[in-house]
Design an enzyme around this catalytic site. Structure first.
Site, PDB file in Angstrom:
ATOM      1  N   CYS A  20      -0.050   3.873   2.607  1.00 45.87           N
ATOM      2  CA  CYS A  20       0.352   3.395   3.939  1.00 45.87           C
ATOM      3  C   CYS A  20       1.813   3.746   4.196  1.00 45.87           C
ATOM      4  CB  CYS A  20       0.174   1.884   4.051  1.00 45.87           C
ATOM      5  SG  CYS A  20      -1.533   1.325   3.884  1.00 45.87           S
ATOM      6  N   CYS A  34       0.831  -1.214   0.000  1.00 45.96           N
ATOM      7  CA  CYS A  34       0.000   0.000   0.000  1.00 45.96           C
ATOM      8  C   CYS A  34       0.864   1.263   0.000  1.00 45.96           C
ATOM      9  CB  CYS A  34      -0.911  -0.049   1.230  1.00 45.96           C
ATOM     10  SG  CYS A  34      -1.816   1.470   1.549  1.00 45.96           S
TER      11      CYS A  34
END
Length: 110
Positions: free
Chosen positions: A36, A33
């Site tokens: 993230c 991600c």
């Protein structure tokens, strides 16, 4: 990762988050991600600035599928604030340091 941020698992969730005496900001994330990864430096800064007020923990959703499922995590990053065994609020997606600090200040004072 900062010494002020720790990784938790499905098995340690209850002890690390729900039974914590301090509020806990839990970051649901995954290796793949991009957002993230982008929020990690922000969390590290906030961890230092909010030390003693809130603990920041991370849980990898790929390695720990039970907790995200239990709390209905549908997108990452998802940040959830827990206090006194209760989910107080959540925020989904990438946020700036200013947005996160404002969000925390409003919820920690309430």
């Amino acid at each position: 990762m900062s010494d002020l941020i720790s990784n938790i698992s499905d098995n340690s969730f209850e002890g690390d988050v729900l039974n914590n005496t301090k509020p806990v900001l839990l970051d649901f994330w995954a290796e793949w991600c991009g957002p993230c990864k982008a929020i990690t430096p922000i969390l590290e800064e906030v961890a230092g600035e909010y030390a003693g007020r809130v603990e920041i923990k991370k849980i990898n959703i790929d390695q720990n599928p039970d907790t995200p499922s239990e709390y209905g995590v549908r997108g990452i990053p998802t940040l959830m604030l827990f206090e006194n065994k209760v989910l107080k609020d959540s925020i989904i997606g990438g946020v700036s340091k200013g947005q996160l600090s404002k969000w925390l200040d409003e919820r920690l004072e309430a």
